[in-house]
Design a protein around this motif. Sequence first.
Motif, short mmCIF file in Angstrom:
data_model
loop_
_atom_site.label_atom_id
_atom_site.label_comp_id
_atom_site.label_asym_id
_atom_site.label_seq_id
_atom_site.Cartn_x
_atom_site.Cartn_y
_atom_site.Cartn_z
N GLN A 27 -7.95 12.54 0.90
CA GLN A 27 -9.42 12.48 0.82
C GLN A 27 -9.82 11.99 -0.57
O GLN A 27 -10.20 12.75 -1.45
N GLU A 56 -15.17 9.62 8.85
CA GLU A 56 -13.94 10.23 8.33
C GLU A 56 -12.72 9.77 9.12
O GLU A 56 -11.67 9.47 8.54
N ASN A 58 -12.48 6.94 10.84
CA ASN A 58 -12.30 5.52 10.56
C ASN A 58 -11.55 5.29 9.25
O ASN A 58 -10.83 4.30 9.10
N SER A 59 -11.74 6.20 8.32
CA SER A 59 -11.12 6.04 6.99
C SER A 59 -9.68 6.53 6.95
O SER A 59 -9.03 6.44 5.90
N ARG A 62 -9.32 9.45 4.43
CA ARG A 62 -9.55 9.19 2.99
C ARG A 62 -10.97 9.55 2.56
O ARG A 62 -11.24 9.69 1.37
N VAL A 63 -11.89 9.69 3.53
CA VAL A 63 -13.28 10.02 3.23
C VAL A 63 -13.59 11.43 3.70
O VAL A 63 -13.18 11.85 4.78
N ASP A 258 -12.16 -1.51 2.54
CA ASP A 258 -11.73 -0.78 3.74
C ASP A 258 -12.56 0.49 3.95
O ASP A 258 -12.81 0.90 5.09
N ILE A 259 -13.02 1.11 2.86
CA ILE A 259 -13.88 2.29 2.99
C ILE A 259 -15.28 1.88 3.43
O ILE A 259 -15.91 2.54 4.27
N ALA A 262 -15.14 1.51 7.06
CA ALA A 262 -15.18 2.78 7.78
C ALA A 262 -16.62 3.21 8.04
O ALA A 262 -16.95 3.70 9.14
#
Length: 346
Positions: A27, A56, A58-59, A62-63, A258-259, A262
Amino acid sequence: MKALKLAGAAILGTAIALAGTSLASAQEFTFKLHQMLPATSPAQKNMLEPWVKQVEENSGGRVKIEIYPAMSLGGTPPELVQQARDGVVDLIWTVNGYTPGQFPRTEVYELPGVFLNDIKATNLAMYDMFESDLKDDYKGLEVMWLHVHAGQALMSVDKEVRSPADTNGMKIRIPNRTGAWVIEALGAAPVAMPVPEVPSALSKKVVDATLLPWEIIPVIKAQEQIDYFIEGNDQTRFGTTTFQVSMNKARWEGLPDDIKKAFRDASGRDWWAKVADAWRGGDDFGIKMATDAGKTHIMLTEEETQGFLDALEPVQQRWIDEVSAKGLDGAGLVSRAKEAIAKNAE
């Protein structure tokens, strides 16, 4: 054997700790989303939370988006836009009209006669017109999506309303300046306030009625204070309210592609349409709660509805004159908005 068990426990503990560390490190991007209604509200449960979950996912984990309901990070609802622009919070969900004059182009969709009863067609019309007509309203913000609710219906504490004349002298809560113009056109006195203040205003008789969609009935327990719930024929409403979910622009521009993807993939045209479905479902649930409580749901006849629309026709021209004086193509915006809604109507 005991030593083996201890060793196994130690390995398991290490694995759990590493998994937790891996999740935490995954995250990489945490966002605060600030909004005005309780965590139990349909807006959070049926709209904000599903969107957050999709971003979240889609990431790839990471989100992380943390929702802070009911202004729990401080301030008042009219301050949400500035909180986002200033970077006090990362994301907001708010009513555009709480900051009058800041979103004049988008305001066209609030007008009676432009919005009648089709949430989905209106959301999709805003999507289609965003780049060409609306984007300049949102300086300092990166819009995730815009939407409207089911439209302004009239909730009257103890007076049955079936014609514009019935509203003369009433004090009616409004959410935005276009709502104020609606009330003035009906010969009533507008009283501006955010939704969280409505229950107290009703109980203290500060207002005799309020313009709101049925979706809000369970949130403010309107069925406990209001006897008459009034809308036009075929769910026609007296204008609507525009909302936004937006991110601080600088925060957005600092994100890797890429974020950003997302967020964008979770906020596409299909999502704007799904938001409409959520609000329609919430509206139907709300009015059922009121009628189940024994309150009166009035759907005006076609003739009665036309009486209101005729009385409200000057509101469009008032808006056109005001925004045109500020250099905007008011008549063109009205025309294009109506065409876009008609094109997207089911």
